[in-house]
Enzyme design. Sequence first.
Site, PDB file in Angstrom:
ATOM      1  N   HIS A 167       0.350  -4.214  -5.266  1.00  0.00           N
ATOM      2  CA  HIS A 167      -0.126  -5.706  -5.447  1.00  0.00           C
ATOM      3  C   HIS A 167      -0.974  -6.007  -4.467  1.00  0.00           C
ATOM      4  CE1 HIS A 167       2.509  -6.423  -8.582  1.00  0.00           C
ATOM      5  NE2 HIS A 167       3.771  -6.363  -8.056  1.00  0.00           N
ATOM      6  N   HIS A 187      -4.583  -4.634  -4.921  1.00  0.00           N
ATOM      7  CA  HIS A 187      -5.116  -5.157  -6.008  1.00  0.00           C
ATOM      8  C   HIS A 187      -5.819  -6.441  -5.674  1.00  0.00           C
ATOM      9  CE1 HIS A 187      -4.279  -6.408 -10.648  1.00  0.00           C
ATOM     10  NE2 HIS A 187      -5.390  -6.235 -10.586  1.00  0.00           N
ATOM     11  N   HIS A 198       5.130  -0.275  -3.759  1.00  0.00           N
ATOM     12  CA  HIS A 198       5.038  -0.983  -4.913  1.00  0.00           C
ATOM     13  C   HIS A 198       4.487  -2.317  -4.415  1.00  0.00           C
ATOM     14  CE1 HIS A 198       6.645  -2.912  -8.732  1.00  0.00           C
ATOM     15  NE2 HIS A 198       6.384  -3.904  -8.146  1.00  0.00           N
ATOM     16  N   GLU A 199       4.739  -2.743  -3.513  1.00  0.00           N
ATOM     17  CA  GLU A 199       4.328  -4.301  -2.943  1.00  0.00           C
ATOM     18  C   GLU A 199       2.860  -3.921  -2.315  1.00  0.00           C
ATOM     19  OE1 GLU A 199       5.525  -6.944  -3.725  1.00  0.00           O
ATOM     20  OE2 GLU A 199       7.483  -6.003  -4.417  1.00  0.00           O
TER      21      GLU A 199
END
Length: 757
Positions: free
Chosen positions: A548, A551, A544-545
């Site tokens: 980010h 991105h 998940h991290e």
Amino acid sequence: MILTKFVCKSAPKVIVNTRFITRFKNARTFASAIHNYKDESLKKLFDDLKYHELFQEKFHTQKYGLFRNEFLVDSSTGFQKLTDIVLRHSQRIVKDLLKTDGTNGKFIVAEFDRLSDLLCSVIDLCEFVRCAHTDEKIIAQSEDAYNRLFNFMNVLNTHRGLYDKIEQAVRIDKTQHQLGEEERIIADVFLMDFKKSAIDLEENKRKEFVTQSLKSATLGRKFFNNVVNRIQRYIKVPADELKGSNPFFSRTVLNEKGDHAYIPVNGQEGLHALINIANPSLRKKVYTESMYAKPDEIEVLESYLASKAELAAIVGKKSFADLQLSDKMVGNQDNVLEFLHTLASNNLRNVKSLSREVSRFKQQHLRLNELPTLDPWDRDFYLLRMKEAYARKLPSLHMNQSEIMCHMSVGTVMQGLSRLLNNLYGLRFEPATTWPGELWHPDVRKLHVYDDSGNVLGIVYCDLYARDGKGDGAAHFTIRSSRQLDESSSRDAELLGFHLDKRVSTDGSSYQLPVIVLSCNFDKSLSFAGRTCLHFWDVKTLFHEMGHAIHSIMGCTKYQNLAGTRCATDFVELPSILMEHFMSSPDVLPLYARHYLTDEPLKKEALENFIRMENLSSAFDNQRQVCLALVDQEYHSSNVIQPTFDSTKVYEEIINKWSGFNAVPNGAWQVQFGHLYGYSGTYYSYLFDSILANKVWSKLFAKRPLNREAGEKFLNAVLRWGGSRQPWLCLADALDDPRIAKGNHEVMETIGSWDLK
Ligand SMILES: [Zn+2]
């Protein structure tokens, strides 16, 4: 002005008794029989205790500061100097801006972005230091710096002269079209920020706004500090109340004499107690006690909520949610409530059916004739019994939890992430050199992110393990953004003492290398032959991290205010939740789960079992999230300034109506809901983006996850743009569905009908 920290909701966790997993901390190290992959050094960086020393510039005589910032070499005055420079330089930019002819739109937008960059560079750094640093003196200094800069930023946000310049630039552009698309978006962002800051009002109102904003920020930090620094509560009970409970658990809570037990009630430890205590009245005590709040904790929260509502009222908005949501994908609070209520009522059916199923275990356990009511303190206890019964029916793996974890050393998982990103976007990670003073803790590892032409695209610091004083949960921090560099932004970076790492793109433009920190709270002591190994849910958090981080790295824009994750906050979780889908795919599993000695991939049944077990409780987990999102909306509605407002009552009503369980009367769990700080009316985003990510996964990746073509599609439709394109356009592009681009009420309805995984 935009602050860019994202504290993420950790990936939902399956309840497993982790404390009793066999540990092999002192097992002898075996010679590794694994193949010599090209990315072997990446794995060793995390798994070999000494290997990272090869990447330390130990003998360099020059001292470097945190993140190689030259001002932070001196820990006693660094932040103060940095703040002085930012303030001096910002004042100069403001002066020049005020002298500028308002027709020069491009220059005005660029200077606004510079100003915001200067201030946010240090403010974001302060936020990071507060959450991750271990040196009390530096933390105190960063707090001072934060307050000085935040005050100054609030003055700018209500500066009439500055507002006139940007307003004029936007107005002139409407007829003369002098701004490019990215400039137009960013000018609108600034204009909107000004309007949120009482700019249209008279001088005394503007002053009132600045004072109120400061009050609100102070209360917010006070509330958040209360959440972070909450002291664990214990209840003392005679030992015989533990009769029938898990003996391993009982041993950990009994006193030396063995006649009394001290049972923790909050957080993960409290949850652990609830799943292990057999005595229902003791479970009830633990659960009820976990809802306890000191009156002043409630008062701080309610004052904080009221201060936000008053802030909104000064600028003529009926609520803080009204102020917050106008520039989000959803547009307004009515849309959010409709979305949440639809989701809540659809899912309530699943909650009721799961409750009935779990109740059967209570009935059986207590030998009752009729199906009993499932109380909230029963939920986790019997859910685990149900999962255990279900697990007995799963395909036999002949593997225990420790054997599964042996396939997921931190190094193997990082290597797997690198291989996944290589398949999707042609990226890879490599260990990077660190300089004396650059890191804030010896556990931190530094990586370079390369593209397939060998260019470095970004820097990622991995701070993965829990330690005293470090914030809970997982977070992603952007220390430097992936913005385009021109002469003035390069000069500014140097002025702030940052080492200017940059790259040149194929069209000749220079970009600042983004600097990202991934912060997690993994248990370092869960190790096998010296390698820390992860559970599936830790791996999910890491994926998940990393979503980010990618991105942030791939969203290269002309202006820093739109780079990477600096997009609408209800769009920002899409790339990270999408990464959780990759983690759950059997096709991706062999990339990140291989035995640390033999390199044998983990059997896919282990992952399938984990997912099945996780899905078993998903109706409860999802409904909990929907309830919290509803609480968040209600706490940011206009009701909070009514004299009758009672945060405990509101929480209780929502739980009673939607959770499928009865609330504890006067239970005040809301004081532990840290996301009320930061998210402020946007907690629904995670659920909203989960639905969007599910759709993108089905459309692009479900059939063939390791697919470069689909990766490129997502990269070009979503990641590359950061915040420089309307999210609805990004989504329509990713899904090849132009109807979605409208983002209107009909589209919201359509999204409401999509599946939440
Ligand atoms: Zn997140």
